[in-house]
Design a protein around this motif. Structure first.
Motif, short mmCIF file in Angstrom:
data_model
loop_
_atom_site.label_atom_id
_atom_site.label_comp_id
_atom_site.label_asym_id
_atom_site.label_seq_id
_atom_site.Cartn_x
_atom_site.Cartn_y
_atom_site.Cartn_z
N ASP A 95 0.83 -1.20 0.00
CA ASP A 95 0.00 0.00 0.00
C ASP A 95 0.87 1.26 0.00
O ASP A 95 0.57 2.23 -0.71
CB ASP A 95 -0.92 -0.01 1.21
CG ASP A 95 -1.86 1.19 1.23
OD1 ASP A 95 -2.81 1.20 0.44
OD2 ASP A 95 -1.62 2.12 2.03
N LEU A 135 2.03 2.22 -3.42
CA LEU A 135 1.03 2.71 -4.36
C LEU A 135 0.74 4.20 -4.19
O LEU A 135 0.03 4.78 -5.01
CB LEU A 135 -0.27 1.91 -4.24
CG LEU A 135 -0.23 0.48 -4.76
CD1 LEU A 135 -1.58 -0.21 -4.53
CD2 LEU A 135 0.13 0.42 -6.24
N HIS A 136 1.27 4.83 -3.17
CA HIS A 136 1.07 6.27 -2.99
C HIS A 136 1.92 7.04 -4.01
O HIS A 136 2.97 6.56 -4.44
CB HIS A 136 1.42 6.70 -1.57
CG HIS A 136 0.36 6.38 -0.57
ND1 HIS A 136 0.13 5.10 -0.10
CD2 HIS A 136 -0.56 7.18 0.05
CE1 HIS A 136 -0.87 5.12 0.77
NE2 HIS A 136 -1.30 6.35 0.87
N LYS A 178 1.22 0.45 -10.27
CA LYS A 178 0.31 1.59 -10.40
C LYS A 178 -0.45 1.55 -11.72
O LYS A 178 -1.63 1.91 -11.77
CB LYS A 178 1.09 2.89 -10.24
CG LYS A 178 1.54 3.15 -8.80
CD LYS A 178 2.44 4.36 -8.70
CE LYS A 178 2.77 4.66 -7.24
NZ LYS A 178 3.70 5.80 -7.10
N ARG A 217 -2.67 5.33 -5.12
CA ARG A 217 -3.45 5.52 -3.89
C ARG A 217 -3.68 7.02 -3.68
O ARG A 217 -2.73 7.80 -3.52
CB ARG A 217 -2.71 4.93 -2.70
CG ARG A 217 -3.44 5.03 -1.36
CD ARG A 217 -4.68 4.16 -1.35
NE ARG A 217 -5.41 4.32 -0.11
CZ ARG A 217 -5.36 3.46 0.91
NH1 ARG A 217 -4.61 2.39 0.83
NH2 ARG A 217 -6.07 3.66 2.00
N ARG A 246 -8.10 4.13 -4.65
CA ARG A 246 -7.12 4.30 -5.71
C ARG A 246 -7.76 4.92 -6.95
O ARG A 246 -8.94 4.69 -7.23
CB ARG A 246 -6.48 2.95 -6.09
CG ARG A 246 -5.74 2.29 -4.96
CD ARG A 246 -5.01 1.03 -5.42
NE ARG A 246 -5.91 0.08 -6.05
CZ ARG A 246 -6.68 -0.79 -5.40
NH1 ARG A 246 -6.65 -0.82 -4.08
NH2 ARG A 246 -7.47 -1.62 -6.05
N GLU A 260 -7.66 4.80 -10.91
CA GLU A 260 -7.22 3.90 -11.97
C GLU A 260 -7.68 4.42 -13.32
O GLU A 260 -8.71 5.11 -13.42
CB GLU A 260 -7.81 2.49 -11.76
CG GLU A 260 -7.46 1.88 -10.42
CD GLU A 260 -8.13 0.53 -10.23
OE1 GLU A 260 -8.10 -0.28 -11.17
OE2 GLU A 260 -8.70 0.30 -9.13
#
Length: 428
Positions: A133, A136-137, A254, A260, A269, A271
């Motif tokens: 997690d 993903l930032h 990503k 995120r 998230r 997308e």
């Protein structure tokens, strides 16, 4: 089960004894076969202790490094913090500095201990999801560049040129001197570009394509990617954390799972759909990239390959994903046997969605982008569910846990050092 502190003290003493053994030996590149065996035996002993320690205490280690998971640490920050706080577990800054600047064959192999640590972290049902997690930032670099990108619609870096046009973030790989072979600079530039494309609300889809080359063999031709930069690997400039793991957990994840943002209550998230277009070839990491895209086009004279056995390393998450597309037999032929799959072959249709004559590729790309942007919200919702069904995050995490160690071991294999030296002399 031994308590944390007594086990840590025992491991620290064992690690110090190994450093005494190494200090009495010549530099790694100058050792005799017997001396190399002595060093390997010392490392094997302490690494077995590290594995046992982490099997018992990895979640406590991770909690101490992240303030009980209140702090998000990316891969590089996590191993740096571990090296500073637990130098008997993960190599600290001084030991890593001693490796920096050396050719791959002249290194001690300290990154193997990072692999042991990160395998344990990723295997943990508590620490592993927290680390994924964190990765993903958005990166700080992307957040700093976002206002200017939203204003101008352009981000230009050494490796990637990003332009927003007609609601599409058009990423062009522009390492024209090395056939878009990837190194740590390109991984950083790609993650920045992907973050910008995902964070900009005016972008509805992304496109990735290789730019025209200045390399003598392909001058003026577009090339998608030659994969990992083997010259950089031979020179010791491809790292486990900064390249091999960041690539998988950063921009590739990503593209596949989104960035995120916590923008709304029903999805943490952001997308978007992604299209890739292959000119000339997608070798190694180039083919790995295609496996996270929603739609892939290829020029009829292009080919794809994953020459993992020839290079000696593990092709990222290619082993996890390729069979899902191509089936187990073709996957083994490609990964173990080095088979090239030409776009014109029937088997290529398991890996690419459209094969068109090179002169018609531009028009085919625009048609594909029109389809993906016309029904944007429905496309995003359905790609999310497809990706969840095809590759649950837990399956990806378990794969990456073992990959962290196996790839670290491969980096220092004698065959990899020898092969990268042979390949480094030219462009495939």
């Amino acid at each position: 089960m031994t308590g944390f502190e007594p086990a840590a003290a025992g491991l620290a003493a064992a690690a110090a004894a190994v450093e005494e053994v190494l200090a009495a030996l010549p530099e790694p590149g100058d050792r005799s076969p017997g001396q190399r065996a002595e060093a390997a035996a010392a490392f094997d002993g302490v690494r077995a202790l590290r594995v046992r320690f982490l099997d018992a205490h990895v979640e406590e280690v991770y909690d101490r490094l992240t303030d009980g998971r209140a702090t998000r640490l990316r891969l590089d920050a996590l191993v740096e913090a571990a090296g500073e706080r637990f130098p008997w577990l993960v190599p600290g800054a001084a030991l890593l500095a001693g490796e920096r600047g050396r050719a791959q064959g002249a290194k001690e192999g300290r990154e193997i201990d990072q692999g042991i640590f990160l395998r344990a972290v990723l295997r943990s049902d508590v620490a592993g999801p927290h680390l994924l997690d964190a990765m993903l930032h958005p990166t700080p670099r992307a957040l700093a560049l976002l206002p200017e990108f939203q204003r101008s619609g352009v981000f230009a870096s050494e490796s990637v040129h990003l332009e927003r046009r007609d609601g599409v973030a058009r990423l062009t790989l522009c390492r024209d001197d090395c056939l878009n072979a990837e190194d740590e600079r390109q991984v950083d530039d790609m993650e920045t570009a992907v973050d910008l494309a995902l964070l900009d609300p005016s972008v509805r889809a992304g496109l990735l394509r290789g730019g025209p080359m200045s390399h003598p063999r392909y001058r003026g031709r577009r090339v998608f990617s030659a994969g990992i930069n083997l010259k950089s690997l031979h020179a010791g400039e491809i790292s486990l954390v900064g390249f091999l793991l960041r690539r998988e957990l950063g921009y590739l994840s990503k593209i596949y799972r989104g960035v995120r943002t916590d923008a709304c209550w029903h999805s943490p998230r952001t997308e978007k759909p992604w299209v890739a277009a292959v000119d000339t070839f997608a070798i190694g990491g180039g083919t790995q990239v295609l496996l996270v895209f929603d739609h892939v086009l290829a020029a009829a004279d292009s080919y794809l390959s994953l020459p993992a056995a020839a290079e000696g390393i593990v092709p990222g998450a290619g082993n996890l994903r390729l069979a899902r597309f191509a089936g187990p037999r073709l996957s083994r032929q490609v990964i173990l046997g080095g088979r090239r799959v030409w776009a014109a072959e029937p088997e290529a249709r398991t890996l690419v969605d459209e094969v068109v004559p090179p002169e018609l590729l531009d028009a085919a790309i625009e048609r594909a982008l029109d389809r993906f942007t016309a029904d944007g919200e429905a496309v995003v919702a359905n790609r999310r569910m497809l990706n969840l069904a095809e590759e649950p995050p837990e399956a990806f995490r378990r794969y990456l846990a073992e990959f962290a160690l196996q790839q670290a071991l491969r980096l220092y294999g004698a065959d990899v050092v020898a092969k990268s030296g042979r390949f480094a002399g030219g462009a495939r």
